[in-house]
Scaffold this motif. Sequence first.
Motif, mmCIF file in Angstrom:
data_model
loop_
_atom_site.group_PDB
_atom_site.id
_atom_site.type_symbol
_atom_site.label_atom_id
_atom_site.label_comp_id
_atom_site.label_asym_id
_atom_site.label_seq_id
_atom_site.Cartn_x
_atom_site.Cartn_y
_atom_site.Cartn_z
ATOM 1 N N MET A 78 15.664 -30.010 33.129
ATOM 2 C CA MET A 78 14.689 -31.058 33.467
ATOM 3 C C MET A 78 13.505 -31.078 32.491
ATOM 4 S SD MET A 78 16.241 -32.432 35.927
ATOM 5 C CE MET A 78 17.859 -31.720 36.097
ATOM 6 N N GLY A 79 13.541 -30.216 31.492
ATOM 7 C CA GLY A 79 12.496 -30.242 30.472
ATOM 8 C C GLY A 79 11.178 -29.653 30.927
ATOM 9 N N ALA A 80 11.227 -28.700 31.880
ATOM 10 C CA ALA A 80 9.992 -28.079 32.380
ATOM 11 C C ALA A 80 9.969 -26.590 32.035
ATOM 12 C CB ALA A 80 9.899 -28.256 33.892
ATOM 13 N N ARG A 81 8.780 -25.987 32.083
ATOM 14 C CA ARG A 81 8.669 -24.548 31.774
ATOM 15 C C ARG A 81 9.161 -23.690 32.932
ATOM 16 N NH1 ARG A 81 2.892 -22.817 30.058
ATOM 17 N NH2 ARG A 81 3.945 -20.816 29.728
ATOM 18 N N PHE A 82 8.877 -24.150 34.165
ATOM 19 C CA PHE A 82 9.186 -23.314 35.340
ATOM 20 C C PHE A 82 9.914 -24.122 36.403
ATOM 21 C CE2 PHE A 82 5.024 -22.140 33.576
ATOM 22 C CZ PHE A 82 5.284 -20.834 33.173
ATOM 23 N N ALA A 83 10.726 -23.416 37.203
ATOM 24 C CA ALA A 83 11.321 -24.038 38.389
ATOM 25 C C ALA A 83 11.299 -23.017 39.520
ATOM 26 C CB ALA A 83 12.752 -24.486 38.111
ATOM 27 N N VAL A 84 11.045 -23.520 40.726
ATOM 28 C CA VAL A 84 11.029 -22.667 41.924
ATOM 29 C C VAL A 84 11.970 -23.300 42.941
ATOM 30 C CG1 VAL A 84 9.600 -21.714 43.771
ATOM 31 C CG2 VAL A 84 8.638 -21.983 41.471
ATOM 32 N N ALA A 85 13.020 -22.587 43.307
ATOM 33 C CA ALA A 85 14.018 -23.112 44.248
ATOM 34 C C ALA A 85 13.496 -22.982 45.676
ATOM 35 C CB ALA A 85 15.325 -22.341 44.106
ATOM 36 N N THR A 86 13.806 -23.972 46.492
ATOM 37 C CA THR A 86 13.346 -23.979 47.889
ATOM 38 C C THR A 86 14.494 -24.373 48.823
ATOM 39 O OG1 THR A 86 12.676 -26.298 47.832
ATOM 40 C CG2 THR A 86 11.006 -24.682 47.188
ATOM 41 N N SER A 87 14.176 -24.383 50.095
ATOM 42 C CA SER A 87 15.180 -24.651 51.127
ATOM 43 C C SER A 87 15.609 -26.116 51.172
ATOM 44 C CB SER A 87 14.643 -24.223 52.486
ATOM 45 O OG SER A 87 13.326 -24.734 52.668
ATOM 46 N N ASN A 88 14.750 -27.031 50.740
ATOM 47 C CA ASN A 88 15.099 -28.470 50.703
ATOM 48 C C ASN A 88 14.035 -29.231 49.905
ATOM 49 O OD1 ASN A 88 12.972 -29.349 52.676
ATOM 50 N ND2 ASN A 88 14.196 -28.089 54.063
ATOM 51 N N GLY A 89 14.249 -30.525 49.743
ATOM 52 C CA GLY A 89 13.322 -31.330 48.949
ATOM 53 C C GLY A 89 11.969 -31.495 49.619
ATOM 54 N N THR A 90 11.969 -31.537 50.950
ATOM 55 C CA THR A 90 10.700 -31.702 51.672
ATOM 56 C C THR A 90 9.810 -30.480 51.467
ATOM 57 O OG1 THR A 90 11.996 -32.892 53.338
ATOM 58 C CG2 THR A 90 9.721 -32.366 53.906
ATOM 59 N N THR A 91 10.400 -29.281 51.544
ATOM 60 C CA THR A 91 9.594 -28.073 51.332
ATOM 61 C C THR A 91 9.157 -27.983 49.861
ATOM 62 O OG1 THR A 91 11.636 -26.764 51.158
ATOM 63 C CG2 THR A 91 10.487 -26.743 53.282
ATOM 64 N N ALA A 92 9.984 -28.493 48.957
ATOM 65 C CA ALA A 92 9.587 -28.509 47.536
ATOM 66 C C ALA A 92 8.354 -29.406 47.345
ATOM 67 C CB ALA A 92 10.747 -28.999 46.669
ATOM 68 N N LEU A 93 8.385 -30.600 47.960
ATOM 69 C CA LEU A 93 7.226 -31.502 47.869
ATOM 70 C C LEU A 93 5.986 -30.854 48.477
ATOM 71 C CD1 LEU A 93 8.857 -34.890 48.971
ATOM 72 C CD2 LEU A 93 7.764 -34.470 46.763
ATOM 73 N N TYR A 94 6.171 -30.259 49.646
ATOM 74 C CA TYR A 94 5.062 -29.648 50.385
ATOM 75 C C TYR A 94 4.424 -28.515 49.572
ATOM 76 C CZ TYR A 94 2.833 -27.103 54.278
ATOM 77 O OH TYR A 94 1.953 -26.443 55.090
ATOM 78 N N LEU A 95 5.266 -27.637 49.016
ATOM 79 C CA LEU A 95 4.729 -26.525 48.208
ATOM 80 C C LEU A 95 4.030 -27.046 46.962
ATOM 81 C CD1 LEU A 95 7.451 -23.711 48.306
ATOM 82 C CD2 LEU A 95 5.348 -23.905 49.644
ATOM 83 N N ALA A 96 4.604 -28.065 46.332
ATOM 84 C CA ALA A 96 3.992 -28.628 45.120
ATOM 85 C C ALA A 96 2.595 -29.169 45.452
ATOM 86 C CB ALA A 96 4.873 -29.725 44.546
ATOM 87 N N LEU A 97 2.480 -29.849 46.584
ATOM 88 C CA LEU A 97 1.175 -30.383 47.003
ATOM 89 C C LEU A 97 0.188 -29.240 47.257
ATOM 90 C CD1 LEU A 97 2.624 -33.086 49.371
ATOM 91 C CD2 LEU A 97 0.948 -33.608 47.582
ATOM 92 N N LEU A 98 0.621 -28.217 48.014
ATOM 93 C CA LEU A 98 -0.273 -27.085 48.310
ATOM 94 C C LEU A 98 -0.714 -26.409 47.012
ATOM 95 C CD1 LEU A 98 1.425 -25.262 51.342
ATOM 96 C CD2 LEU A 98 -0.490 -26.875 51.407
ATOM 97 N N ALA A 99 0.242 -26.233 46.097
ATOM 98 C CA ALA A 99 -0.067 -25.529 44.845
ATOM 99 C C ALA A 99 -1.045 -26.316 43.981
ATOM 100 C CB ALA A 99 1.220 -25.250 44.068
ATOM 101 N N HIS A 100 -1.097 -27.641 44.163
ATOM 102 C CA HIS A 100 -2.080 -28.460 43.451
ATOM 103 C C HIS A 100 -3.373 -28.589 44.252
ATOM 104 C CE1 HIS A 100 -0.127 -29.879 39.747
ATOM 105 N NE2 HIS A 100 1.001 -29.724 40.409
ATOM 106 N N GLY A 101 -3.482 -27.815 45.333
ATOM 107 C CA GLY A 101 -4.751 -27.743 46.074
ATOM 108 C C GLY A 101 -4.960 -28.875 47.061
ATOM 109 N N ILE A 102 -3.901 -29.597 47.427
ATOM 110 C CA ILE A 102 -4.043 -30.714 48.367
ATOM 111 C C ILE A 102 -4.130 -30.168 49.796
ATOM 112 C CG2 ILE A 102 -3.049 -32.908 49.157
ATOM 113 C CD1 ILE A 102 -3.725 -32.706 46.063
ATOM 114 N N GLY A 103 -5.058 -30.704 50.580
ATOM 115 C CA GLY A 103 -5.214 -30.217 51.952
ATOM 116 C C GLY A 103 -6.010 -31.187 52.800
ATOM 117 N N PRO A 104 -6.478 -30.715 53.962
ATOM 118 C CA PRO A 104 -7.172 -31.581 54.913
ATOM 119 C C PRO A 104 -8.332 -32.338 54.269
ATOM 120 C CG PRO A 104 -6.732 -29.445 55.897
ATOM 121 C CD PRO A 104 -6.335 -29.343 54.450
ATOM 122 N N GLY A 105 -8.440 -33.633 54.602
ATOM 123 C CA GLY A 105 -9.536 -34.456 54.078
ATOM 124 C C GLY A 105 -9.179 -35.183 52.789
#
Length: 359
Positions: free
Chosen positions: A43-70
């Motif tokens: 996919m042309g990226a430096r890193f990949a992290v495998a997860t249980s499904n696409g929803t958890t992948a989206l969720y972790l990506a959001l958390l890792a970018h600091g997205i949260g309440p508000g």
Amino acid sequence: MIPIAKPFLGVEEEAAVVEVMRSGALAQGEKVRAFELAFADAMGARFAVATSNGTTALYLALLAHGIGPGDEVITSPLTFIATANAIAQTGARPVLADIDDSLNLDPQAAAELIGPRTKAIMPVHLHGNPCDMPAFLALADEHGLALIQDACQAVGATIAGTPLGVFGTAAYSLYATKNITTGEGGMVITNDPRVAQTCASLRHQAYSNQAYVHEVIGYNFRMTEMQAAIGLVQLGRLKVITERRRDHARYYDAHITSERFLRPRVAPGHRHVYHQYTLRAPRPGGLSRDEIRTRLEQAGVGTGVYYPVPVHRQPAYRHHANPSCPRAEAAATDIFSIPVHPGVSDAERKVVAEAVNAL
Ligand SMILES: Cc1ncc(COP(=O)(O)O)c(C=O)c1O
């Protein structure tokens, strides 16, 4: 019936699973690591992290970018509900901006909804048709926003020859109907080592450098070795699978000649991977979409609608008071997809095109 979706698996996947089962090492380990390395590279990226499904992948990506309440995250209303759910589960609010004639989030509509609480943009490469990533990159840079791609339907897509990983963090789904599958599964790709490290840690109960010491509350979103073994074989088939899907699409482009139908725009240089081949049947004077689908079914052609209810019209999101998105609402009423998976034979695609032309 020619089904709308069918996994493309063979004896190599079977052998890979049996090998893992016999090894006795079933939970996240060497196969997952190997799959991550191969996936990042493809996919042309430096890193990949495998997860249980696409929803958890989206969720972790959001958390890792600091997205949260508000926070607010701007995304497309014409998507699988998981896109919005992943945003909402962080405590942030999904803000739905309208689509354009590609059926993807319109960069201009997204720009108009950027406000003081906006923290990220999450474009969705719907049906495998790449979004206008250069425009979203420029928008994210200008406003200091995170850009997280929902590439769940777009494994292997490129823009002007550039794989999506080059545009930054993306989440993929490896669900049973996706272009490549591990049954259930997901992947985050990123070029930011901190994002990769945060996703990897949160996926595994927020492990730290000290064994059994946890600074924050984490999750179990791990992938199994069986899934990764299947994924490695599937990734090896990606070129063949994508080429077959694109060949079917070229055939439909040339042979579905009925003027009754419109097609979503594919921008020049955007390599659509045809997770779905979608037509639009705007009603005036013609058959309703339900009638079209019934007639195609009678002719032995399975169809699907992705998606009939835009996110801002979903009961679960009604309280969010999103502005209307007339283009997404119109598309939701007139789109339908026809079989384009690699299991469709040459004879079957002829049946499909003839049935559509006969409507
Ligand atoms: C656009 C989109 N986003 C998110 C998801 C969620 O992926 P999963 O079903 O693997 O959780 C999917 C696929 O199902 C999808 O198509």
